[in-house]
Design an enzyme around this catalytic site. Sequence first.
Site, PDB file in Angstrom:
ATOM      1  N   LEU A 171      38.430  34.613  44.351  1.00  0.00           N
ATOM      2  CA  LEU A 171      40.113  34.973  43.714  1.00  0.00           C
ATOM      3  C   LEU A 171      40.194  36.814  43.393  1.00  0.00           C
ATOM      4  O   LEU A 171      39.409  36.854  42.321  1.00  0.00           O
ATOM      5  CB  LEU A 171      40.360  33.926  42.302  1.00  0.00           C
ATOM      6  CG  LEU A 171      41.645  33.791  41.441  1.00  0.00           C
ATOM      7  CD1 LEU A 171      42.578  33.407  42.567  1.00  0.00           C
ATOM      8  CD2 LEU A 171      41.600  33.198  40.878  1.00  0.00           C
ATOM      9  N   TYR A 207      35.336  36.378  41.289  1.00  0.00           N
ATOM     10  CA  TYR A 207      36.235  37.107  41.355  1.00  0.00           C
ATOM     11  C   TYR A 207      36.337  38.584  41.639  1.00  0.00           C
ATOM     12  O   TYR A 207      35.144  39.392  41.191  1.00  0.00           O
ATOM     13  CB  TYR A 207      36.406  37.422  39.523  1.00  0.00           C
ATOM     14  CG  TYR A 207      37.700  37.420  38.789  1.00  0.00           C
ATOM     15  CD1 TYR A 207      38.722  36.398  38.661  1.00  0.00           C
ATOM     16  CD2 TYR A 207      37.580  39.138  38.469  1.00  0.00           C
ATOM     17  CE1 TYR A 207      39.930  37.450  38.247  1.00  0.00           C
ATOM     18  CE2 TYR A 207      39.466  39.014  37.809  1.00  0.00           C
ATOM     19  CZ  TYR A 207      40.466  38.065  37.672  1.00  0.00           C
ATOM     20  OH  TYR A 207      41.635  39.100  37.617  1.00  0.00           O
ATOM     21  N   LYS A 208      36.929  38.436  42.482  1.00  0.00           N
ATOM     22  CA  LYS A 208      37.341  40.382  42.654  1.00  0.00           C
ATOM     23  C   LYS A 208      38.168  40.642  41.992  1.00  0.00           C
ATOM     24  O   LYS A 208      39.795  40.603  42.280  1.00  0.00           O
ATOM     25  CB  LYS A 208      37.679  39.838  44.432  1.00  0.00           C
ATOM     26  CG  LYS A 208      37.917  40.812  45.045  1.00  0.00           C
ATOM     27  CD  LYS A 208      38.518  40.667  46.147  1.00  0.00           C
ATOM     28  CE  LYS A 208      38.744  42.124  47.621  1.00  0.00           C
ATOM     29  NZ  LYS A 208      39.665  41.904  48.515  1.00  0.00           N
ATOM     30  N   ALA A 209      38.036  41.838  41.417  1.00  0.00           N
ATOM     31  CA  ALA A 209      39.060  42.910  40.691  1.00  0.00           C
ATOM     32  C   ALA A 209      39.305  44.288  41.171  1.00  0.00           C
ATOM     33  O   ALA A 209      38.771  44.757  42.174  1.00  0.00           O
ATOM     34  CB  ALA A 209      38.019  42.330  39.170  1.00  0.00           C
TER      35      ALA A 209
END
Length: 307
Positions: A171, A207-209
């Site tokens: 995401l 999670y891709k931040a």
Amino acid sequence: MNEDSMPAASVSPVADPSSLETLARPRGGLAMVAMDQRESLRAMFEQVTGDRPSTSELTEFKLAVARELGPCASGFLIDRELGFDAVRTQGVLPGSCGLILAVDALEQSVGGPVEETRLDPDAVAAAGGFDGVAAIKLLVIWRRDSLREQRVRLARDFIELARKHGVLSVLEPVVRATPAEAERGWDLNTAIREAAAELSALRPSLYKAQVPSAGRGELAELEDECRALDESVIGPWVVLSQGVQLERFPDAVAAACRAGASGFLAGRALWSDVVGRPLVELEQRSLPRLRHLVDVVDAHARPWWQA
């Protein structure tokens, strides 16, 4: 981070289809290449060459990136329209590099930023049950506006889709200011943390931040901001490179990993200055960058199973 769920550092994870092992380095870090850009990649080519590139030109570039960087990467992200079938069926990637399919349809004007996203039914239908795919990825534009809850539902539906098909979910929220916030000023890092707390709670596989402060500022301050982000994220996370100066990205990855990130999933920081140039420069410019970033991840990243 949920400290209670962390196994001892000496304990390796048990391999199973839901683990991140298929996208990870041996020590548990993630060093992944993003090549799912579409209209933005066309704009990059046009800016360099002065001509609008053809679909075949873009696909050729993406396949060249896969061939050159795939053997050094632990994962490779690509979109359905420009090269996915060739990457999946022609043995372009080695078995050590997990394939990630972007399943986001982008609402984006020519030359402009992505404004909204949705699940791409064609990507889902054309994926053949995601055969050969380790993970799927969704970009979500996060804003504090009337569509906020709708985007949360989109993210939830995406994660459920991945579970249904037995693949990992990556995401990727990108925060944007509302017009009112942009006018009066807003805090990027607060928004990044707020989005992370809200959307990582849905429990995507990864999670891709965004990098806090877009990677700018003193490294000690950047690491502090990354540590604050780590406290907001549930589960393993990596950083993207959009908005970070190319030469600054290795330091940003190091700061993020020291603060708790498991690595990176990045494109522009690796190959942006090769766009529109001879493809041999991927070996000369991009591959050394990736090798350096892999060393950073191996040295500093938190193993995904400790998140």
